[in-house]
Each structure stands twice: as structure tokens, then as C-alpha cells.
Scaffold this active site. Structure first.
Site, PDB file in Angstrom:
ATOM      1  N   LYS A 204       0.831  -1.207   0.000  1.00  0.00           N
ATOM      2  CA  LYS A 204       0.000   0.000   0.000  1.00  0.00           C
ATOM      3  C   LYS A 204       0.869   1.262   0.000  1.00  0.00           C
ATOM      4  O   LYS A 204       0.676   2.179  -0.801  1.00  0.00           O
ATOM      5  CB  LYS A 204      -0.925  -0.033   1.230  1.00  0.00           C
ATOM      6  N   CYS A 260      -4.099  11.266   1.240  1.00  0.00           N
ATOM      7  CA  CYS A 260      -3.333  10.012   1.179  1.00  0.00           C
ATOM      8  C   CYS A 260      -1.875  10.197   0.793  1.00  0.00           C
ATOM      9  O   CYS A 260      -0.989   9.857   1.576  1.00  0.00           O
ATOM     10  CB  CYS A 260      -4.023   9.054   0.226  1.00  0.00           C
TER      11      CYS A 260
HETATM   12  C1  UGA Z   1      -4.720   7.918  -3.857  1.00  0.00           C
HETATM   13  C2  UGA Z   1      -4.403   6.658  -4.695  1.00  0.00           C
HETATM   14  O1  UGA Z   1      -4.479   6.973  -6.093  1.00  0.00           O
HETATM   15  C3  UGA Z   1      -5.367   5.507  -4.371  1.00  0.00           C
HETATM   16  O2  UGA Z   1      -4.993   4.338  -5.092  1.00  0.00           O
HETATM   17  C4  UGA Z   1      -5.302   5.224  -2.862  1.00  0.00           C
HETATM   18  O3  UGA Z   1      -6.225   4.216  -2.486  1.00  0.00           O
HETATM   19  C5  UGA Z   1      -5.639   6.489  -2.101  1.00  0.00           C
HETATM   20  O4  UGA Z   1      -4.695   7.536  -2.470  1.00  0.00           O
HETATM   21  C6  UGA Z   1      -5.515   6.178  -0.619  1.00  0.00           C
HETATM   22  O5  UGA Z   1      -4.404   5.877  -0.179  1.00  0.00           O
HETATM   23  O6  UGA Z   1      -6.540   6.119   0.061  1.00  0.00           O
HETATM   24  P1  UGA Z   1      -6.543   9.876  -3.999  1.00  0.00           P
HETATM   25  O7  UGA Z   1      -5.696  10.562  -2.977  1.00  0.00           O
HETATM   26  O8  UGA Z   1      -8.003   9.781  -3.776  1.00  0.00           O
HETATM   27  O9  UGA Z   1      -6.021   8.368  -4.235  1.00  0.00           O
HETATM   28  O10 UGA Z   1      -6.372  10.668  -5.382  1.00  0.00           O
HETATM   29  P2  UGA Z   1      -5.490  10.511  -6.708  1.00  0.00           P
HETATM   30  O11 UGA Z   1      -6.383  10.389  -7.859  1.00  0.00           O
HETATM   31  O12 UGA Z   1      -4.439   9.497  -6.549  1.00  0.00           O
HETATM   32  O13 UGA Z   1      -4.802  11.957  -6.780  1.00  0.00           O
HETATM   33  C7  UGA Z   1      -3.899  12.424  -5.780  1.00  0.00           C
HETATM   34  C8  UGA Z   1      -3.343  13.776  -6.165  1.00  0.00           C
HETATM   35  O14 UGA Z   1      -2.439  13.652  -7.260  1.00  0.00           O
HETATM   36  C9  UGA Z   1      -4.383  14.804  -6.601  1.00  0.00           C
HETATM   37  O15 UGA Z   1      -4.077  16.042  -6.014  1.00  0.00           O
HETATM   38  C10 UGA Z   1      -4.225  14.879  -8.102  1.00  0.00           C
HETATM   39  O16 UGA Z   1      -4.586  16.134  -8.628  1.00  0.00           O
HETATM   40  C11 UGA Z   1      -2.721  14.626  -8.252  1.00  0.00           C
HETATM   41  N1  UGA Z   1      -2.338  14.096  -9.574  1.00  0.00           N
HETATM   42  C12 UGA Z   1      -2.792  12.876  -9.981  1.00  0.00           C
HETATM   43  C13 UGA Z   1      -1.474  14.809 -10.386  1.00  0.00           C
HETATM   44  O17 UGA Z   1      -1.008  15.914 -10.024  1.00  0.00           O
HETATM   45  N2  UGA Z   1      -1.107  14.273 -11.600  1.00  0.00           N
HETATM   46  C14 UGA Z   1      -1.558  13.081 -12.019  1.00  0.00           C
HETATM   47  O18 UGA Z   1      -1.167  12.655 -13.139  1.00  0.00           O
HETATM   48  C15 UGA Z   1      -2.424  12.361 -11.196  1.00  0.00           C
END
Ligand code: UGA
Length: 430
Positions: A204, A260
């Protein structure tokens, strides 16, 4: 199977609903009566597309109910999922208070052998401690089998992620317990990997740390692209087509936020340091991420010369689209800096409402994006809500004071925006 889910946050609520949808009899437990009252009425107290409809369906089917009565939730179930929060201490180390409380509570009401599933993200070695905390409360009468089953769902797409995960990881020393959990998940069709509990805990953290690394990597590349006049979109696409790299999490921008990645990166760094094995890459990942808002603000300041007395519109407050979660959202350090430098700030978000604290600091929030940008000297996009791409930018060109757009999520089409005589800057998007 009769299942209780302890902790009705994003993960606990979503898991309860999809387990009910899979035919299990689910009880959702939380100490917060307000949450339980809302969920019992079929109302989600947070924004998550599609989840409320499935919750209502499962309440109607009588497959899910909610309670604050811990004894009832423990005694009436064969399996208990622990999905309580693990926030960070100031030093980055995870705070296990809620996990410990949940484990002890289970131990105190344990009336027969049960399967305990740790869903919360917990530091390496915690599942073993959960077993001990349970045992400490019930004099070892029936300790229950404890397995680690990390969750990989994302906010904003929680329901789809929980229904169709890429994999299910089961960390267990006991084959019988692992088999029970595989049966619970029998209607899921993804690969299932069984490991030790410690490996599952590590998977994780390593997953989140790797995704955070991808984001900081592409953000570093984007800054170099800015200098060299290369479009980062082309680079992300070009490298993402390599199957070994993959196309996901290569969107350059203001960096990662949420509850997260920042927290889990900190915890892994803490554990690595505590074990005299510092993770140098991850330290850089964190510091690169921390610097992203500053990078965009410097671009803004270069264009406006000074922020003092200028009016700036900030579009998006949520840490990412399709959620109302603002934890570690980059919008807030940006707003804070704008205020510190005596700019006037107007904000918009489709679902987030600013707290009174922020409104007291003279930040104005409007329900209409056009009102938000009217009369401003610059527009800064912090969240890539799809509706911002659909705005009538020609109309916006007419109502802004200065035509400057700083797109912190590289979400608008630069050529289109520039053809409207806007000065447009993204990150790695010349
Ligand atoms: C993240 C993980 O993706 C999940 O797999 C995990 O279960 C979760 O944490 C957790 O540990 O509970 P989450 O925090 O909901 O999920 O959101 P993400 O979609 O991963 O995005 C995280 C951040 O990264 C956001 O601020 C998003 O804008 C940023 N991001 C994402 C980028 O800047 N670039 C990208 O290409 C993708």
C-alpha cells in the site's frame, strides 16, 4: 456473510456499500452519530459520484444498516473490517490511536472466532499489533484471525475503483483466514495476491509512494520543458505509450494533494529514517511537490510585477475534481500567499464552500465562475474540474481586467485560449 465495517469515512462507507451490493449483510459502525444518522437515511455526508444511489438501493434491499452501537456491530458479525483513519503526527509518523481503539473495542465485545480485516493504511508491522490489542482486551478467549487488506480506491472515483479494482491484496499468515476473505470477494474478477501482512502493508505505501514519484518526476520534466520550449503533454503521451511506463499519473501541474499521498509519503519517510534506511528519492519527491505552488506563483508575479492591490481569481478548491475534499489542496497555500502579498482573492468551486475563517480573511467566494473572474487581473486554475474547460472563455476575455490565465492543471487548450488574446501559462506548456 455478516460483515461490520468500523469507521464510516470514504473507505469504510464505500466498502460497506459495495460489500452489500455483492450480497453481504453489512453493518456500518461509527462513533459519530451525525454521520450514522445521515447514512441511515441514505444520505452521503461527503461528495462521491454514484455512491449515494447505490447506498439507497442497498438500504432498500435491507443489506446495509448503520449504528453507533459497537457491541451490536461486533457481536452480530462474522467479519469485521477496520477502516478508521490513520492521520499523521507532526513528525510524519502515523497516529494509530483510532486503530488501537477499534481493535480494543473488538476485543472487548468478541463473542466468538471472527475474521478481522485491516483496511486502514497502517505502518509496517501494525496488523500484528492489532492482533495483540484485540487479545489484550478479551483475555485471549478468542483472538480472531487478523488479515491485512489494503484499499486502493481513489476519491472521486471511489465506487468504480471499489467495484473494479486492479487487484486485491490479502496479507495473512493463516491460509484459512485468507480463504474466507477470498470468498467474501468471490464476485470480484480481478487478480488476488496473497502475501504476508507486512508485505501487504508495504504494498500500500509503496503504491502511493510510486504514484507520488511519477507525479513529481513529470513535474520536474515539465519545468525543464518550460525552459526548453517543449510541450509536456507530448512528453507524457510519448513516454506513457511505453508499456513499461504506462500513461497514468503523468499529468504535470501543481502537484499532489489529498489525504493520502502527502500523509503516506511522510509515514514511509519516517519509517525509513527510523530504520536507518533513508529514502532519498522520496525526500526529493516530497520537496518537489512542496515547491509546485510557488513555481506557478512566480510565473504569476513575473507577469503582474507585483501582487499588491491586484485581484486574482482562483478556480477550484478541492484537491482534485469530483470530490469536496480540500485536505492538502494546493489551492490553500496559493490563496494564503496571494493574501500575504496583499492581492484581493475571489474563488470558485462547484462543490466546496469556503470556511468562515477564510471568508473572514476577505476571500470572496461566488457560486458563478463568471462573477468570480469578473474584474480580475489574473485567473489561476487549481483544480481540473471538467466544467472549467467548458466555460465561455471568449465571454471571460470581455469581463476580466487583464487577460492572464495561469493554468495549474494544464487543462485548457493553450492555442484556443491564446487565439482569444489571453496570455496563457501552464506548467511545461509553452
Ligand atoms: C490515492 C491513490 O491513487 C489511491 O490508489 C489510494 O487508495 C488512495 O490515495 C488512498 O491511499 O486512500 P486519492 O488521494 O483519492 O487516491 O487521489 P489521486 O487520484 O491518486 O490523486 C492524488 C493527487 O495527485 C491529486 O491532487 C491529483 O490532482 C494529483 N495528480 C494525480 C497529479 O497531479 N497528476 C496526475 O497525473 C495524477
Amino acid at each position: 456473510m455478516r460483515i461490520s465495517v468500523i469507521g464510516q469515512g470514504y473507505v469504510g462507507t464505500t466498502m460497506g456499500v459495495v460489500l452489500a451490493n455483492a450480497g453481504h449483510n453489512v453493518t456500518g459502525l461509527d462513533i459519530d452519530k451525525k454521520k450514522i444518522d445521515a447514512l441511515s437515511k441514505g444520505e452521503l455526508y461527503f461528495y462521491e459520484p454514484g455512491l449515494e444511489e447505490m447506498l439507497q438501493q442497498q438500504i432498500k434491499n435491507r443489506r446495509i444498516s448503520f449504528t453507533t452501537n459497537a457491541r451490536k456491530a461486533v457481536e452480530n458479525s462474522d467479519t469485521l473490517f477496520i477502516a478508521v483513519g490513520t492521520p499523521s503526527h507532526d513528525n510524519g509518523n502515523a497516529d494509530l490511536t483510532y486503530i488501537k481503539q477499534a481493535a480494543r473495542m473488538i476485543g472487548s465485545f468478541m463473542n466468538k472466532e471472527k475474521l478481522i480485516v485491516v483496511k486502514s493504511t497502517v505502518p509496517i508491522g501494525t496488523t500484528e499489533k492489532v492482533k495483540q490489542w484485540i487479545a489484550s482486551e478479551n483475555q485471549g478467549d478468542s483472538t480472531g484471525k487478523v488479515v491485512m487488506n489494503p484499499e486502493f480506491l481513489r476519491e472521486g472515483s471511489a465506487l468504480q475503483d471499489a467495484l473494479y479494482p486492479d487487484r486485491i491484496v490479502i496479507g495473512s499468515h493463516c491460509e484459512e483466514a485468507a480463504e474466507t476473505l477470498r470468498k467474501i470477494y468471490q464476485s470480484w474478477s480481478c487478480p488476488m495476491l496473497t502475501t504476508t501482512p507486512k508485505a501487504a502493508e508495504m504494498i500500500k505505501y509503496a503504491s502511493n509512494a510510486f504514484l507520488a514519484t511519477k507525479i513529481s518526476f513529470i513535474n520536474e520534466m515539465a519545468k525543464l520543458c518550460d525552459t526548453l520550449g517543449v510541450d509536456i503533454h507530448d512528453v507524457s503521451k510519448g513516454i506513457g505509450l511505453d508499456e513499461r511506463i504506462g500513461p497514468h499519473f503523468l499529468e504535470a501541474g501543481l502537484g499532489y494533494g489529498g489525504s493520502c499521498f502527502p500523509k503516506d509519503v511522510k509515514e514511509l519517510l519516517w519509517t525509513a529514517d527510523a530504520n536507518h534506511n533513508p529514502l532519498r528519492i522520496l525526500k526529493e519527491v516530497e520537496s518537489i511537490n512542496h515547491a509546485q505552488p510557488r513555481y506557478l506563483l512566480d510565473k504569476l508575479k513575473n507577469s503582474l510585477t507585483t501582487l499588491k492591490g491586484k485581484r486574482v481569481a482562483v478556480l477550484g478548491l478541492a484537491f482534485k475534481p469530483h470530490t469536496d475534499d480540500t485536505r492538502e489542496s494546493v489551492a490553500f497555500p496559493i490563496i494564503r500567499q496571494l493574501l500575504d502579498e496583499e492581492a484581493g482573492v475571489a474563488v470558485h468551486d462547484p462543490v466546496v464552500h469556503l470556511s468562515k475563517d477564510w471568508l473572514d480573511k476577505c476571500v470572496k467566494q461566488y457560486g458563478d465562475p463568471y462573477r468570480t473572474v469578473a474584474g480580475t487581473d489574473a485567473v489561476v486554475i487549481c483544480t481540473n474540474w471538467p466544467q472549467y474547460a467548458e466555460l465561455d472563455w471568449a465571454k471571460i476575455r470581455e469581463i476580466v481586467r487583464q487577460p492572464l490565465i495561469f493554468d495549474g492543471r494544464n487543462m485548457l487548450k493553450a492555442e484556443q485560449i491564446q487565439s482569444l488574446n489571453f496570455h496563457y501559462e501552464g506548467i511545461g506548456y509553452p
